[in-house]
Design a protein around this motif. Structure first.
Motif, PDB file in Angstrom:
ATOM      1  N   ILE A 284     -19.872  12.025  18.697  1.00 47.36           N
ATOM      2  CA  ILE A 284     -19.584  10.926  19.619  1.00 47.36           C
ATOM      3  C   ILE A 284     -20.124   9.656  18.982  1.00 47.36           C
ATOM      4  CG2 ILE A 284     -19.983   9.943  21.895  1.00 47.36           C
ATOM      5  CD1 ILE A 284     -20.210  12.695  23.032  1.00 47.36           C
ATOM      6  N   LEU A 285     -19.227   8.749  18.617  1.00 49.14           N
ATOM      7  CA  LEU A 285     -19.605   7.481  17.997  1.00 49.14           C
ATOM      8  C   LEU A 285     -19.779   6.436  19.085  1.00 49.14           C
ATOM      9  CD1 LEU A 285     -17.069   7.486  15.028  1.00 49.14           C
ATOM     10  CD2 LEU A 285     -19.419   8.302  15.009  1.00 49.14           C
ATOM     11  N   GLU A 286     -20.865   5.703  19.036  1.00 45.77           N
ATOM     12  CA  GLU A 286     -21.170   4.712  20.058  1.00 45.77           C
ATOM     13  C   GLU A 286     -20.855   3.319  19.549  1.00 45.77           C
ATOM     14  OE1 GLU A 286     -25.160   5.108  21.340  1.00 45.77           O
ATOM     15  OE2 GLU A 286     -24.878   7.108  22.212  1.00 45.77           O
ATOM     16  N   CYS A 287     -20.389   2.484  20.484  1.00 46.30           N
ATOM     17  CA  CYS A 287     -20.107   1.082  20.189  1.00 46.30           C
ATOM     18  C   CYS A 287     -20.999   0.219  21.064  1.00 46.30           C
ATOM     19  CB  CYS A 287     -18.633   0.760  20.457  1.00 46.30           C
ATOM     20  SG  CYS A 287     -18.219  -0.983  20.243  1.00 46.30           S
ATOM     21  N   PRO A 288     -21.521  -0.871  20.554  1.00 46.36           N
ATOM     22  CA  PRO A 288     -22.443  -1.685  21.363  1.00 46.36           C
ATOM     23  C   PRO A 288     -21.738  -2.492  22.440  1.00 46.36           C
ATOM     24  CG  PRO A 288     -22.096  -2.692  19.209  1.00 46.36           C
ATOM     25  CD  PRO A 288     -21.390  -1.373  19.184  1.00 46.36           C
ATOM     26  N   ARG A 289     -21.931  -2.119  23.675  1.00 46.07           N
ATOM     27  CA  ARG A 289     -21.711  -2.966  24.843  1.00 46.07           C
ATOM     28  C   ARG A 289     -20.277  -3.319  25.171  1.00 46.07           C
ATOM     29  NH1 ARG A 289     -25.522  -5.373  21.892  1.00 46.07           N
ATOM     30  NH2 ARG A 289     -24.115  -7.056  21.361  1.00 46.07           N
ATOM     31  N   GLU A 290     -19.269  -2.636  24.691  1.00 45.69           N
ATOM     32  CA  GLU A 290     -17.934  -2.984  25.141  1.00 45.69           C
ATOM     33  C   GLU A 290     -16.978  -1.809  24.971  1.00 45.69           C
ATOM     34  OE1 GLU A 290     -15.486  -5.834  23.115  1.00 45.69           O
ATOM     35  OE2 GLU A 290     -16.641  -5.650  21.272  1.00 45.69           O
ATOM     36  N   GLU A 291     -15.926  -1.845  25.789  1.00 48.58           N
ATOM     37  CA  GLU A 291     -14.914  -0.799  25.755  1.00 48.58           C
ATOM     38  C   GLU A 291     -13.996  -1.017  24.563  1.00 48.58           C
ATOM     39  OE1 GLU A 291     -11.205   0.772  28.562  1.00 48.58           O
ATOM     40  OE2 GLU A 291     -12.610  -0.757  29.291  1.00 48.58           O
ATOM     41  N   LEU A 292     -13.507   0.073  23.994  1.00 47.71           N
ATOM     42  CA  LEU A 292     -12.667   0.025  22.809  1.00 47.71           C
ATOM     43  C   LEU A 292     -11.220   0.333  23.175  1.00 47.71           C
ATOM     44  CD1 LEU A 292     -15.010   1.924  20.341  1.00 47.71           C
ATOM     45  CD2 LEU A 292     -14.708  -0.548  20.535  1.00 47.71           C
ATOM     46  N   GLY A 293     -10.299  -0.303  22.469  1.00 49.94           N
ATOM     47  CA  GLY A 293      -8.878  -0.089  22.699  1.00 49.94           C
ATOM     48  C   GLY A 293      -8.239   0.730  21.597  1.00 49.94           C
ATOM     49  N   ASN A 294      -7.400   0.078  20.793  1.00 51.65           N
ATOM     50  CA  ASN A 294      -6.695   0.785  19.719  1.00 51.65           C
ATOM     51  C   ASN A 294      -7.663   1.290  18.666  1.00 51.65           C
ATOM     52  OD1 ASN A 294      -4.494  -0.114  21.140  1.00 51.65           O
ATOM     53  ND2 ASN A 294      -3.330  -0.679  19.339  1.00 51.65           N
ATOM     54  N   ILE A 295      -7.320   2.432  18.098  1.00 48.28           N
ATOM     55  CA  ILE A 295      -8.144   3.062  17.077  1.00 48.28           C
ATOM     56  C   ILE A 295      -7.232   3.538  15.954  1.00 48.28           C
ATOM     57  CG2 ILE A 295      -8.052   5.307  18.220  1.00 48.28           C
ATOM     58  CD1 ILE A 295     -10.802   5.913  17.141  1.00 48.28           C
ATOM     59  N   ASP A 296      -7.740   3.489  14.735  1.00 48.65           N
ATOM     60  CA  ASP A 296      -6.988   3.984  13.585  1.00 48.65           C
ATOM     61  C   ASP A 296      -7.964   4.553  12.568  1.00 48.65           C
ATOM     62  OD1 ASP A 296      -4.765   4.639  12.195  1.00 48.65           O
ATOM     63  OD2 ASP A 296      -4.361   2.643  11.379  1.00 48.65           O
ATOM     64  N   TRP A 297      -7.499   5.558  11.837  1.00 46.12           N
ATOM     65  CA  TRP A 297      -8.304   6.247  10.812  1.00 46.12           C
ATOM     66  C   TRP A 297      -7.755   5.863   9.449  1.00 46.12           C
ATOM     67  CZ3 TRP A 297     -11.477  10.746  12.551  1.00 46.12           C
ATOM     68  CH2 TRP A 297     -12.283  11.247  11.527  1.00 46.12           C
ATOM     69  N   PRO A 299      -6.370   6.019   5.802  1.00 41.88           N
ATOM     70  CA  PRO A 299      -5.521   7.088   5.258  1.00 41.88           C
ATOM     71  C   PRO A 299      -6.200   7.997   4.244  1.00 41.88           C
ATOM     72  CG  PRO A 299      -4.379   4.978   5.235  1.00 41.88           C
ATOM     73  CD  PRO A 299      -5.797   4.691   5.557  1.00 41.88           C
ATOM     74  N   HIS A 300      -7.290   7.553   3.593  1.00 40.74           N
ATOM     75  CA  HIS A 300      -7.878   8.356   2.514  1.00 40.74           C
ATOM     76  C   HIS A 300      -9.393   8.454   2.579  1.00 40.74           C
ATOM     77  CE1 HIS A 300      -3.893   7.967   0.777  1.00 40.74           C
ATOM     78  NE2 HIS A 300      -4.022   6.653   0.848  1.00 40.74           N
ATOM     79  N   ARG A 301     -10.028   7.816   3.516  1.00 37.50           N
ATOM     80  CA  ARG A 301     -11.487   7.808   3.568  1.00 37.50           C
ATOM     81  C   ARG A 301     -11.971   8.198   4.957  1.00 37.50           C
ATOM     82  NH1 ARG A 301     -13.261   1.986   2.009  1.00 37.50           N
ATOM     83  NH2 ARG A 301     -15.260   2.893   2.636  1.00 37.50           N
ATOM     84  N   PRO A 302     -13.193   8.692   5.072  1.00 32.30           N
ATOM     85  CA  PRO A 302     -13.758   8.960   6.404  1.00 32.30           C
ATOM     86  C   PRO A 302     -14.229   7.677   7.066  1.00 32.30           C
ATOM     87  CG  PRO A 302     -15.325   9.581   4.702  1.00 32.30           C
ATOM     88  CD  PRO A 302     -14.068   9.190   3.980  1.00 32.30           C
ATOM     89  N   LEU A 303     -13.289   6.840   7.450  1.00 27.86           N
ATOM     90  CA  LEU A 303     -13.569   5.543   8.044  1.00 27.86           C
ATOM     91  C   LEU A 303     -12.682   5.353   9.262  1.00 27.86           C
ATOM     92  CD1 LEU A 303     -14.225   2.228   6.220  1.00 27.86           C
ATOM     93  CD2 LEU A 303     -12.497   2.262   8.009  1.00 27.86           C
ATOM     94  N   VAL A 304     -13.292   5.007  10.379  1.00 25.51           N
ATOM     95  CA  VAL A 304     -12.588   4.786  11.646  1.00 25.51           C
ATOM     96  C   VAL A 304     -12.783   3.334  12.052  1.00 25.51           C
ATOM     97  CG1 VAL A 304     -12.552   5.347  14.098  1.00 25.51           C
ATOM     98  CG2 VAL A 304     -12.729   7.161  12.417  1.00 25.51           C
ATOM     99  N   THR A 305     -11.712   2.698  12.518  1.00 30.60           N
ATOM    100  CA  THR A 305     -11.785   1.329  12.999  1.00 30.60           C
ATOM    101  C   THR A 305     -11.181   1.251  14.387  1.00 30.60           C
ATOM    102  OG1 THR A 305     -11.094  -0.955  12.575  1.00 30.60           O
ATOM    103  CG2 THR A 305      -9.610   0.774  11.864  1.00 30.60           C
ATOM    104  N   ALA A 306     -11.745   0.391  15.219  1.00 33.74           N
ATOM    105  CA  ALA A 306     -11.272   0.207  16.591  1.00 33.74           C
ATOM    106  C   ALA A 306     -11.572  -1.223  17.001  1.00 33.74           C
ATOM    107  CB  ALA A 306     -11.928   1.189  17.553  1.00 33.74           C
ATOM    108  N   CYS A 307     -10.793  -1.743  17.939  1.00 32.02           N
ATOM    109  CA  CYS A 307     -10.968  -3.118  18.394  1.00 32.02           C
ATOM    110  C   CYS A 307     -11.549  -3.124  19.808  1.00 32.02           C
ATOM    111  CB  CYS A 307      -9.643  -3.890  18.359  1.00 32.02           C
ATOM    112  SG  CYS A 307      -8.321  -3.149  19.319  1.00 32.02           S
ATOM    113  N   GLY A 308     -12.467  -4.037  20.043  1.00 27.02           N
ATOM    114  CA  GLY A 308     -13.070  -4.191  21.355  1.00 27.02           C
ATOM    115  C   GLY A 308     -12.174  -4.961  22.301  1.00 27.02           C
ATOM    116  N   LEU A 309     -12.148  -4.536  23.554  1.00 30.80           N
ATOM    117  CA  LEU A 309     -11.266  -5.172  24.526  1.00 30.80           C
ATOM    118  C   LEU A 309     -11.816  -6.493  25.039  1.00 30.80           C
ATOM    119  CD1 LEU A 309     -10.104  -2.089  26.650  1.00 30.80           C
ATOM    120  CD2 LEU A 309      -8.968  -3.173  24.714  1.00 30.80           C
ATOM    121  N   GLU A 310     -13.120  -6.659  25.081  1.00 33.34           N
ATOM    122  CA  GLU A 310     -13.700  -7.874  25.651  1.00 33.34           C
ATOM    123  C   GLU A 310     -13.803  -8.993  24.624  1.00 33.34           C
ATOM    124  OE1 GLU A 310     -17.392  -6.869  27.430  1.00 33.34           O
ATOM    125  OE2 GLU A 310     -16.538  -5.345  28.777  1.00 33.34           O
ATOM    126  N   THR A 311     -14.393  -8.708  23.486  1.00 33.96           N
ATOM    127  CA  THR A 311     -14.612  -9.748  22.477  1.00 33.96           C
ATOM    128  C   THR A 311     -13.502  -9.825  21.440  1.00 33.96           C
ATOM    129  OG1 THR A 311     -15.888  -8.239  21.070  1.00 33.96           O
ATOM    130  CG2 THR A 311     -17.097  -9.466  22.748  1.00 33.96           C
TER     131      THR A 311
END
Length: 453
Positions: A284-297, A299-311
């Motif tokens: 379970i990965l935690e994000c500081p203080r805001e809800e997350l929307g879209n997420i993408d992994w 294509p070749h690395r163990p790296l996850v990115t997501a955008c915050g809905l508030e900021t």
């Protein structure tokens, strides 16, 4: 050299474990990696993105009833297609960047051919194709209920020969691109299908529905000649859910290898990671203080990115790799505890300076080729595209505010720079101008008389 400093056991880990960075450019609501993973598209106003196979063209769709195909070579709009309803989601064809499918709000999905300047729109069916026994017919009441369904999401399969569509009643339709007719329909759930996403191999499908369950489905190979699409079955492999808190999911994505599924949570700031081998929760990965929307992994690395809905910030989770500096010394070995060492007989002998100098000169005589460029061997040599970088930092909205101090020279703004309004100097006026302004506004100050000689 950096690769040699990394612990080889950490390189074997194939999912992220910590928040490693964040960026911001405006208020991002959607994001998507390209196939190579060197570019990340993000934007505002509920926008969805789809990359072409070579990474040169980008399709953006939003709720302003438009879909735009961008040519990233010069940043120009290649095609602009207008619809009569807002666009839920749009996806580019895997091999034709001028062909895409779009799911519209309270309207039929369309297959758009933008080869010419006037796009050709072909309407796709929404009512599912039910399997009936011999001689059985669909009742009028059932047909009326099927007609009320709406298509919420549409994507292409890996070859682009079929379209996979999800409806508001939980049906998944497989549509032929050539005939624009439904070949097979399967009901995965009773709720609204919010998202469909393929794995990198194109053999697995992840489905996010409104019933708070994420499903993974194994797709059959529809390209085989002996496969009858009417008899195809879409079997659910795993069902991922939070049985304790009963959380809903905003978005989901496969990992680069397809072995993991990541999902952002509704009204929460966590990212859940499941592995598909046993269907268990691994992180379970935690994000500081805001809800997350879209997420993408990535294509070749163990790296996850997501955008915050508030900021609107874009967060990155990856692996924190502690470096092993002992790797810089090839003959150095790390030990858990002290061990007895037996030195060689000539290990610490003092050699003559002439012999050491001769060895050094012999090493300098070796010819080193610093001009030949060897091409990197990867899977993208055939149709790879490198987008030109435009460094327009002056108009950027990034948090890393930079100022230009010379031609091609940038520096970061000082902490107090740009906040002159706090000191009453919002217009950027000088000290003398502020002094003269103080005499004309409010109570004027009396000047001392000049001294007479």
């Amino acid at each position: 050299m950096n690769l040699s400093l990394i612990d080889p056991f950490i390189l074997a880990q194939d999912y992220p474990d910590a928040l490693t960075g964040k960026i911001r450019s405006g208020h991002s609501t959607g994001l998507r990696f390209n196939r190579k993973g060197d570019l990340l598209a993000s934007g505002r106003v509920k926008m969805q993105y789809a990359w072409s196979h070579d990474g040169r063209y980008l399709l953006s769709s939003s709720q302003d009833c438009k879909s735009i195909i961008w040519d990233l070579k010069d940043g120009a709009r290649l095609r602009t297609v207008r619809f009569e309803a807002p666009v839920y989601i749009a996806e580019l064809h895997p091999s034709n960047h001028l062909l895409f499918v779009a799911a519209l709000y309270e309207d039929f999905p369309v297959l758009v051919d933008a080869t010419s300047t006037i796009p050709i729109k072909r309407q796709l069916p929404t009512a599912p194709k039910r399997s009936l026994l011999d001689g059985e017919e669909i009742s009028g009441k059932q047909a009326a209920q099927d007609a009320k369904q709406a298509t919420c999401v549409t994507i292409f399969n890996s070859l682009g020969s079929h379209i996979i569509a999800g409806t508001s009643k939980g049906w998944v339709n497989i549509i032929s691109v050539a005939s624009c007719s439904i070949l097979h329909s399967t009901r995965l759930c009773t709720g609204l299908i919010l998202l469909l996403r393929l794995s990198a191999s194109g053999r697995d499908l992840v489905c996010n529905a409104s019933d708070r369950i994420i499903r993974t489905v194994h797709l059959p190979d529809l390209s085989l000649d002996h496969t009858n699409p009417v008899e195809v079955s879409l079997d659910v492999e795993h069902k991922f859910q939070d049985v304790v808190q009963r959380l809903s999911w905003n978005h989901a994505a496969f990992s680069s290898t397809g072995e993991y599924v990541a999902a952002t949570t509704f009204m929460n700031h966590d990212i859940y990671l499941w592995e598909r081998g046993h269907g268990s929760l691994v992180k379970i990965l935690e994000c500081p203080r805001e809800e997350l929307g879209n997420i993408d992994w990535h294509p070749h690395r163990p790296l996850v990115t997501a955008c915050g809905l508030e900021t609107g910030r874009i967060y990155f989770w990856s692996i924190v790799t502690p470096q092993r500096w002992s790797a810089l010394a090839p003959d150095f070995a790390e030990v858990e505890e002290n061990v007895e060492y037996i030195e060689r007989e000539d290990e610490f002998d003092i050699h003559p300076i002439e012999e050491i100098h001769k060895r050094r000169l012999d090493l300098e005589d070796e010819a080193v080729d610093v001009l030949t460029l060897e091409p990197a061997k990867d899977d993208f040599e055939e149709d790879s595209y490198s987008m030109p970088v435009l460094l327009d930092i002056g108009n950027s909205e990034s948090e890393d505010e930079m100022v230009e101090v010379g031609p091609g020279v940038m520096r970061r703004k000082s902490p107090g720079e740009g906040r002159e309004w706090m000191n009453g100097t919002g217009s950027g006026e000088s000290e003398d101008e502020r002094g003269r302004g103080a005499l004309t506004s409010g109570t004027p100050k009396t000047r001392p008389k000049a001294r007479q000689r």
